[in-house]
Write an enzyme that holds these catalytic residues in place. Structure first.
Site, short mmCIF file in Angstrom:
data_model
loop_
_atom_site.label_atom_id
_atom_site.label_comp_id
_atom_site.label_asym_id
_atom_site.label_seq_id
_atom_site.Cartn_x
_atom_site.Cartn_y
_atom_site.Cartn_z
N ASP A 150 5.06 32.94 38.83
CA ASP A 150 5.93 31.44 38.76
C ASP A 150 4.87 30.46 38.92
O ASP A 150 4.36 30.23 40.07
CB ASP A 150 7.05 31.49 39.57
CG ASP A 150 7.81 30.29 39.17
OD1 ASP A 150 7.60 29.79 38.35
OD2 ASP A 150 8.71 30.02 40.35
N ASP A 351 5.74 24.88 32.39
CA ASP A 351 6.24 25.92 33.43
C ASP A 351 6.42 27.29 32.64
O ASP A 351 6.82 27.53 31.49
CB ASP A 351 7.80 25.53 33.61
CG ASP A 351 8.23 26.38 34.69
OD1 ASP A 351 7.75 26.65 35.93
OD2 ASP A 351 9.59 26.71 34.52
#
Length: 470
Positions: A150, A351
């Protein structure tokens, strides 16, 4: 958070009918070499799509796309709130997931001592639908664990025995710190404990034995609470001693069957920053599609000549996230009918864990109309699917989809293929993989798939190159 409880219950029911945990099949093994290694150019890891059959912790094959969208929307809401307030929605222990539940969990961990027996693992609502996964080795001797990757998180953590409060089910064994000859708990007086507020956006706590306690919470009602720890982290033949991470004792929510999470954000406790003295402040990846065997994640040097670059924007909203400047979008070579100023009307981040790209409302409306006009007559329209309102009968691979180019400041461009423009939501429907937002624009992973993307923190730039997974 109450609105997410039905989702958690539904996901729990999905979990009970999930297929058994599988090893990589012979077919996948023939396509994936032993890629995980350390050499003179850096650290290189295999990266898997969360729904790929080649994943070491695959999601249920019958997972509905509605679950993907719901999870994605929760992540977006969390990121938007985090930026709107200049700190997260869960910036104090009283606002952690389920409020009093997490305060009690942290207090319980703080007052407990290590137990010699582990409690039964609790399934939890385990469907990490947006994040890609890889393997990380931990301890001495090193044992591999499947981890979510992440770019929007800093602290790396994984579930640890004895799971004094709760652990979700994972692929493979839970890490046992007692079995590692190099494990050490981190004291509350350490500087790393003081870094937790910036890394997790939640305050640290202290156990009865003066061990530092972290609290990591996420916008989709997932969380991990446990002890800040130090051990040797390994990737193939490369090992790095003194790595700081969270040893989770209460871990619940949407992490799939991964053991935990690898944080790649810009923070002193992230994997990137901790390995930077040895490898440098840069990482790159290629996010594979769900049908591909694998992509990669590399930390260290890269070939700068193959990329086109956009500046990494510095923002006071959140110093750990990766901001960029989207400067334009064209469909079939024609710029959208929207003022150039609209692209910068919202802050924009890139992201790895967001599935659907979010755009400023006027930009999205113009994109939707342009794609629909270009596909008129080529495919009948289909009803709206959740937040996706530009849908067609058929599949992305079987339709004539116009080329969409996303341009960024500095000249970098993502020339999107049909699979980057549309996303199949069921066997007969495909939708534009973009949605409007009033909070934060986000370049999601559907648009990044198959591209090589480099995050060069040292030179404050992000680069894109086509054909990255080949």
């Amino acid at each position: 958070m109450e609105v997410l409880l039905p989702l958690l219950l539904a996901c729990s029911l999905l979990f009970t009918i999930a297929t058994p945990i599988r090893d990589i099949t012979d077919v996948c093994a023939s396509q994936i070499s032993d890629f995980q290694h350390l050499n003179s150019s850096g650290l290189h890891l295999t990266l898997h799509h969360p729904q790929s059959p080649c994943s070491p912790a695959p999601l249920p094959s019958d997972l509905p796309f509605s679950a993907v969208v719901t999870h994605d929307d929760a992540r977006i809401a969390h990121l938007a709130s985090r930026l709107a307030n200049n700190h997260p929605t869960s910036s104090s222990s009283s606002s952690l997931l389920h409020g009093h539940r997490k305060k009690k969990a942290a207090a319980g961990i703080a007052g407990s001592q290590a137990s010699s027996s582990s409690v039964p693992l609790t399934p939890g609502a385990s469907v990490a639908v947006g994040n890609y996964v890889t393997r990380l080795g931990l301890g001495t001797p090193a044992i591999p664990y499947v981890m979510v990757v992440d770019t929007g998180s800093s602290l790396t953590w994984l579930q640890c025995s004895p799971c004094s409060v709760s652990c979700h089910r994972q692929a493979g064994p839970v890490f046992d710190p007692r079995a590692s000859g190099t494990y050490a708990a981190v004291q509350c007086s350490s500087s790393e404990c003081g870094e937790l507020q910036a890394a997790t956006l939640n305050p640290s706590a202290c156990s009865a034995s003066n061990v530092c306690i972290y609290q990591a919470s996420y916008g989709d009602s997932s969380y991990s609470v446990g002890y800040l720890s130090k051990d040797t982290v390994s990737f193939g033949s490369g090992s790095f001693p003194g790595f700081y991470y969270g040893c989770g004792q209460d871990n619940e929510g949407l992490f799939g069957r991964s053991a935990g999470l690898i944080g790649l954000a810009k923070n002193k406790l992230s994997l990137l920053y901790q390995l930077a003295p040895s490898l440098g402040y840069a990482f790159s990846y290629c996010l594979p599609t769900s049908s591909a065997a694998a992509g990669y994640l590399s930390i260290g040097s890269y070939n700068p000549g193959q990329y086109s670059y956009t500046p990494m924007v510095t923002s006071s909203l959140d110093a750990s996230l990766y901001f960029v400047t989207l400067s334009g979008i064209s469909v079939a070579g024609a710029p959208l009918a929207v003022s150039p100023s609209e692209y910068g009307s919202l802050p924009t981040i890139i992201d790895s864990g967001t599935v659907i790209t979010r755009l400023p409302p006027n930009v999205y409306t113009a994109l939707s109309r342009a794609v629909a006009a270009a596909m008129a007559g080529a495919a009948p329209r289909a009803p709206t699917y959740s937040i996706l309102d530009t849908c067609f009968r058929g599949s992305a691979a079987g339709l004539r989809v116009p080329r969409v180019d996303m341009a960024f400041a500095g000249g970098a461009t993502l020339a999107l293929s049909p699979g980057n423009v549309l996303i199949d939501v069921d066997d007969s429907t495909t939708c534009l993989a973009f949605a409007p937002t009033g909070g934060t624009a986000i370049i999601g992973n559907t648009q990044q798939q198959t591209f090589s993307v480099v995050y060069d923190v040292a030179q404050s730039r992000i680069g894109f190159a086509a054909g990255g997974c080949s």
